[in-house]
Design a protein around this motif. Structure first.
Motif, PDB file in Angstrom:
ATOM      1  N   SER A 129      26.099   9.552  37.627  1.00  0.00           N
ATOM      2  CA  SER A 129      24.970   9.742  38.534  1.00  0.00           C
ATOM      3  C   SER A 129      24.095  10.907  38.101  1.00  0.00           C
ATOM      4  O   SER A 129      24.566  12.030  37.939  1.00  0.00           O
ATOM      5  N   THR A 130      22.795  10.647  37.920  1.00  0.00           N
ATOM      6  CA  THR A 130      21.898  11.741  37.526  1.00  0.00           C
ATOM      7  C   THR A 130      21.790  12.753  38.637  1.00  0.00           C
ATOM      8  O   THR A 130      21.683  13.948  38.393  1.00  0.00           O
ATOM      9  N   GLU A 131      21.812  12.262  39.881  1.00  0.00           N
ATOM     10  CA  GLU A 131      21.704  13.191  41.004  1.00  0.00           C
ATOM     11  C   GLU A 131      22.846  14.204  40.950  1.00  0.00           C
ATOM     12  O   GLU A 131      22.660  15.394  41.195  1.00  0.00           O
ATOM     13  N   TRP A 179      24.622  15.202  38.245  1.00  0.00           N
ATOM     14  CA  TRP A 179      24.473  16.170  37.159  1.00  0.00           C
ATOM     15  C   TRP A 179      23.387  17.182  37.478  1.00  0.00           C
ATOM     16  O   TRP A 179      23.477  18.360  37.153  1.00  0.00           O
ATOM     17  N   GLN A 180      22.333  16.692  38.132  1.00  0.00           N
ATOM     18  CA  GLN A 180      21.273  17.607  38.551  1.00  0.00           C
ATOM     19  C   GLN A 180      21.830  18.643  39.515  1.00  0.00           C
ATOM     20  O   GLN A 180      21.526  19.827  39.411  1.00  0.00           O
TER      21      GLN A 180
END
Lengths: 428, 287, 291
Positions: free
Chosen positions: B58-60, B62-63
């Protein structure tokens, strides 16, 4: 060695003292002392506490062996606490239930069946639906009902020379007035906040669209009417007279309105009384109108207002279930509903008692046309709640914000929203 | 078992038992939950590593990981340096120490709700006093690059007095004789700071740094109260624990949320381990 | 002239210039502290002034600093809406108990970890570290369930419960005890003291400053804890100041001046407490010149 034991004993004593002395602060919630049963009634709105206590008072006079304690837990913690209480067997005896959550609770068998204690003829279909589980059984006693209206600042309208919103207003009147007000006074016109119930849902239904179709297990974002309405609503932000979502993330439309910086916004009737009380200097300077209608709806007559409603419920296996059910039945009676209306807390769900709520404003000399909220029940639309909603609500909102910020087109955004919801609904 | 060992176990027993019951056990529960598809009201199905797979893709997520690390970079060095300076100043021979200490202590005793409300209002890009005084229109809370900095400012403001109190206690254990000796040797105040104060206060300093690092990696309250769900800067600001809160309590995916917690703890563990390994280089325990 | 007088003359100019730089150093310190103090205090000034405004004025643009009309209603309203007497009492009791237990247990454990040798010491200490790494949100529901099964929700004990022991306090005190010279302890043993006496008579008294710091830390942590009291206790009369205050946040509308007034009212006892505490320990030790 002796010293070691001494330490252990000292530690134990310290703990014991803590235990004992603080145990003195116990309020045994369901203490049965000499025949009196205490019931806990949990709510989340501190503004309605008085009203609920008056109802409890009336009940206690008829039932001297019952004591009812009203507890307020603020919204942010309400559901965490309720769930924790339910799983640990310490749930309150009676509590408010919201359409957002009722399906999960009812379908998991947590709530008691209320079909036998409610006379459905006194409640609208809306109210009954919002208090039922997926199986159509009634799991709560309808408490109140609400609609969304258009609140406006009379002074700003006067300064711009625009006539006040009336029952004939359409979306075009809304935008025209906003422009004129902004041009003459420099204040915002209609503040289109990307909220659902107090925002775009109303416009979608006015155009004849829909948000979710529970039976068909899909969302309505691909529907032509929905798309038109959303495009209109989102584009409102492009006007100078409407703040952008950056603004709303920091300052609510209400705060802007009551500091005199915005002329109109959508508000629910449940906030009006406390807004009157918190802003006495504005008395007479603001009013509420029915929502403007859609000028060319794809379906229907262009009128709609989203209507929600709370209910009172109890657990299916509570310690004092019998007594709780009895109080619940009372909560649905004409007497209790009347007390609720007279306290100004909320509009009673009980058909015919709406005027009691309206009268409160007259009694307190608040010069505001709240009858308009009542009028909208004629064309009220049930709040589009689905069991799966908690799982997609934030994602859908995120997509919407992306459209607003321009990082995706509205076609892309709507497509994404549709897919998100459809997938989620399948999962449930 | 000799007497010393018996005393050892006995004296640590209350604390260890307390921690096991109050904190370690709940963590184990969280760990177990992270391997499940937790549903409401306590029921769940085991799903193995599904949550973790989803998380790492999930990019969210890692962000949010980066946001937490970035938040630490923003708050820890600046916060600690300010706190150390403050502690040194408050320890020196100046008048009005009581008043100054009381003032710097104030942020510690005000309710977080009020703090957030006031700062949120001050940072408001349209009505806030900061933009008013500067004559600019800066989106402190909605600009994806600035929002996290604004949160960092509030965090440092809230904790500098706190950290200074702890450092002060370390400073006051430094024997005055060492300073007197340094004075006689002709050392300037600054030299004394680096050669006497810093080494002597390093055990306390080490501990304050660890504590501050851990809190910053776990940050949640400040962001929750200043950055709302509808804030465009949310994804660029939210910390791992804020993401956890949203996943577990708003969206209802408690299993997934638990995986996020486990990851956060692992991250903190790595950072802490690095700190402990590094302490041999600069922390001085000799008296 | 004897040699002393000569050297006195010679050193006089040097002392003078040293004193001068000391003074300018001090001035810099005052300036910096003063600036910092303004930054610290400004939000509180804002809170104070807002508490005297009307709700509409609190949100005006451009923001007004001083209220045009001094409105004292908010304090009355705040006092009405919250049972401050009970809130002060609950918060006070919670803090006192937590401070007592943590001071006792953390000292004991801190001493043992620092100065006693026993098998598994490092392993047990790593538990302390692990706890410090855990986010507190995960404790709430399990702790609530433990209390519920004991029937102790909605009590003062419930408020104290999560704070009976403190990992951070243990860690901090261990650092402090490690700073005590081993020679002192060895000397005590040679004099015939046993472990308990070494702890209570020799080491414990040397940790006064650290204890004060930990007590303040514990008190502040307890005071600002928002979620736990809201979940564990259901009756508003059993809440703490911080959690009780949050109930003023209506679901949709908040009366800012009232919230500010309530916050200021709830801060007062803590500030008073600190001033007392501070005088007892920190000031006292500084006056005697530390160790």
């Amino acid at each position: 060695m002796k010293r070691l034991w001494k330490t252990i004993i000292v530690s134990a004593l310290v703990l014991l003292t803590v235990f004992a002395v603080s145990g003195c602060g116990t309020t045994d919630e369901n203490a049965d002392t000499g025949g009196t049963t205490t019931l806990t009634f949990r709510i989340w709105d501190t503004a309605q506490k008085d009203g609920m206590e008056k109802i409890a008072q009336a009940y206690m006079e008829k039932n001297p062996n019952i004591k009812i304690e009203v507890q307020v837990t603020s919204w942010d913690e309400y559901w965490t606490k309720l769930e924790a209480g339910v799983t640990s067997g310490t749930a309150p005896d009676i509590f408010w239930m919201h359409p957002n959550e009722i399906l999960e609770y009812a379908d998991a068998g947590i709530l008691a069946d209320c079909s036998s204690i409610v006379d459905e003829s006194h409640y609208s279909d809306n109210s009954i639906n919002l208090a039922s589980g997926s199986d159509g059984t009634l799991y709560g006693v309808p408490k109140d009902k609400d609609t969304v209206g258009l609140v406006y600042n009379k002074e700003l309208f006067d300064a711009a020379g625009v006539s006040y919103p009336n029952a004939d207003w359409t979306w075009d009147d809304l935008t025209a007035a906003s422009e004129k007000i902004y041009d003459t006074t420099g204040k915002y016109g209609f503040m289109a906040y990307a909220d659902e119930q107090l925002g775009y849902w109303n416009f979608v239904y006015q155009a004849g669209g829909y948000i979710v179709d529970t039976e068909a297990q899909k969302a309505g974002f691909e529907d032509e009417a929905t798309k038109e309405a959303l495009e209109f609503y989102i584009n409102l932000q492009k006007n100078d007279w409407c703040p952008d979502q950056n603004y709303f993330a920091q300052t609510s439309p209400g705060d802007t309105f009551f500091s005199g910086n915005g002329a109109m916004f959508l508000e629910g009737d449940w906030n009006i009384l406390s807004e009157c009380e918190n802003n006495p200097e504005m008395n007479g300077k603001w009013d509420v109108a029915v929502l403007p209608k859609c000028p060319n709806p794809v379906r229907g007559d262009g009128r709609a207002s989203v209507s929600n409603g709370l209910c009172n419920a109890t657990t299916a296996d509570g310690k004092h279930k019998e007594e709780a059910m009895d109080f619940l039945e009372f909560l649905g009676s004409e007497e209790a509903q009347r007390i609720q209306g007279e306290s100004g807390a909320a509009i009673p769900a009980y058909i015919g008692l709406e005027q009691t709520w309206v009268d409160v404003f007259k009694e307190k000399n608040y010069d505001i046309d709240v009858e308009n909220f009542i009028e909208m029940f004629d064309y009220a639309v049930t709040s589009p709640i689905d069991k799966s909603r908690p799982s997609w609500k934030t994602a859908v909102n995120a997509q919407l914000l992306k459209i607003y910020s321009g990082s995706q087109t509205y076609e892309e955004g709507l497509q994404n929203m549709q897919d998100l919801v459809d997938q989620a609904m399948v999962g449930y | 078992m000799n007497s010393e060992a018996k005393w050892g176990y006995g004296l640590v027993a209350p604390t260890i038992i307390g921690l096991l019951i109050l904190n370690i056990w709940p963590f184990i529960q969280t760990l177990i939950l992270s391997f499940t598809n937790a549903k409401k009201f306590g029921s769940y199905d085991f799903v193995g590593l599904t949550n973790y797979v989803r998380m790492f893709q999930s990019t969210e997520f890692w962000q949010a990981t980066w946001n937490s690390i970035y938040f630490c970079i923003l708050t820890v060095p600046v916060g600690i340096i300010l706190a150390l300076l403050l502690a040194v100043f408050l320890n020196s021979k100046i008048k009005g120490k009581v008043v100054f200490r009381a003032i710097y202590f104030l942020p510690m005793v005000v309710a977080p709700v009020a703090v957030a409300m006031v700062w949120k209002w001050m940072f408001n890009s349209n009505y806030g006093i900061i933009n008013d005084v500067l004559g600019l229109h800066i989106d402190w809370l909605t600009n994806p690059h600035l929002a996290i900095v604004s949160c960092a400012v509030v965090s440092i403001w809230s904790s500098v007095g706190y950290d200074a109190v702890l450092l002060l206690s370390g400073l006051q254990n430094v024997p005055k004789t060492l300073y007197e000796a340094a004075d006689l040797d002709g050392a300037t105040k600054i030299q004394q700071f680096f050669h006497v104060t810093l080494p002597m206060v390093s055990p306390t300093l080490f501990m304050v740094i660890i504590m501050r690092l851990m809190s910053s990696l776990k940050v949640y309250d400040i962001m929750y109260m200043m950055i709302s769900e509808s804030n465009p800067a949310l994804l660029d600001t939210q910390s791992l624990m804020y993401l956890f809160y949203r996943e577990s309590f708003v969206i209802g995916s408690k299993g997934y949320g638990s995986a996020i917690v486990v990851w956060t703890v692992v991250l903190i563990g790595i950072v802490t381990a690095l700190q402990f390994w590094g302490q041999k280089k600069w922390v001085n325990y000799d008296v | 002239m004897n040699t002393n007088e000569i050297s006195a003359e010679k050193t006089a100019p040097k002392l003078h210039s040293v004193k001068k730089s000391r003074n300018s150093g001090k001035i810099i310190i005052y300036i910096l502290l003063g600036l910092g103090a303004v930054l610290m205090i400004f939000p509180f000034l804002w809170m104070l002034l807002t508490s005297f405004k009307t709700n509409a004025q609190a949100m005006q643009v451009p923001p007004t600093f001083f209220p045009t009309q001094w409105n004292f209603d908010s304090y009355a309203k705040a006092l009405e809406s919250l049972p401050f007497g009970n809130l002060y009492l609950n918060t006070g009791l919670m803090i006192v108990f937590r401070v007592l237990t943590t001071a006792a247990f953390c000292s004991m454990a801190g001493f043992a970890f620092a100065k006693l040798k026993f098998k598994g010491r490092n392993l047990l200490f790593s538990l302390i570290l692990i706890q410090m790494m855990l986010p507190s949100q995960i404790f709430i529901i399990p702790q609530f369930q433990m209390l519920a099964s004991l029937g102790l929700t909605n009590t003062i004990f419930a408020l104290v419960f999560p704070g009976i022991v403190s990992a951070f306090g243990t860690f901090f005190l261990r650092q402090t005890y490690m700073g005590i010279p081993d020679e002192l302890i060895e000397a005590a043993y040679l004099d015939g003291a046993n472990t308990w006496q070494v702890f209570t008579k020799i080491c414990f008294p040397l940790t006064k400053t650290a204890l004060a710091a930990i007590s303040i830390f514990t008190a502040v942590f307890a005071y600002t804890d928002l979620m736990w009291p809201l979940i564990a206790n259901t009756d508003l009369n059993m809440m703490t100041l911080t959690s009780g205050l949050s109930t003023l946040n209506g679901q949709f509308t908040t009366n800012y001046p009232v919230l500010m007034a309530g916050s200021l009212l709830s801060m007062l006892p803590m500030v008073a407490l600190y001033l007392v505490f501070q005088k007892q320990f920190i000031e006292g030790i500084a006056a005697t010149g530390g160790k």
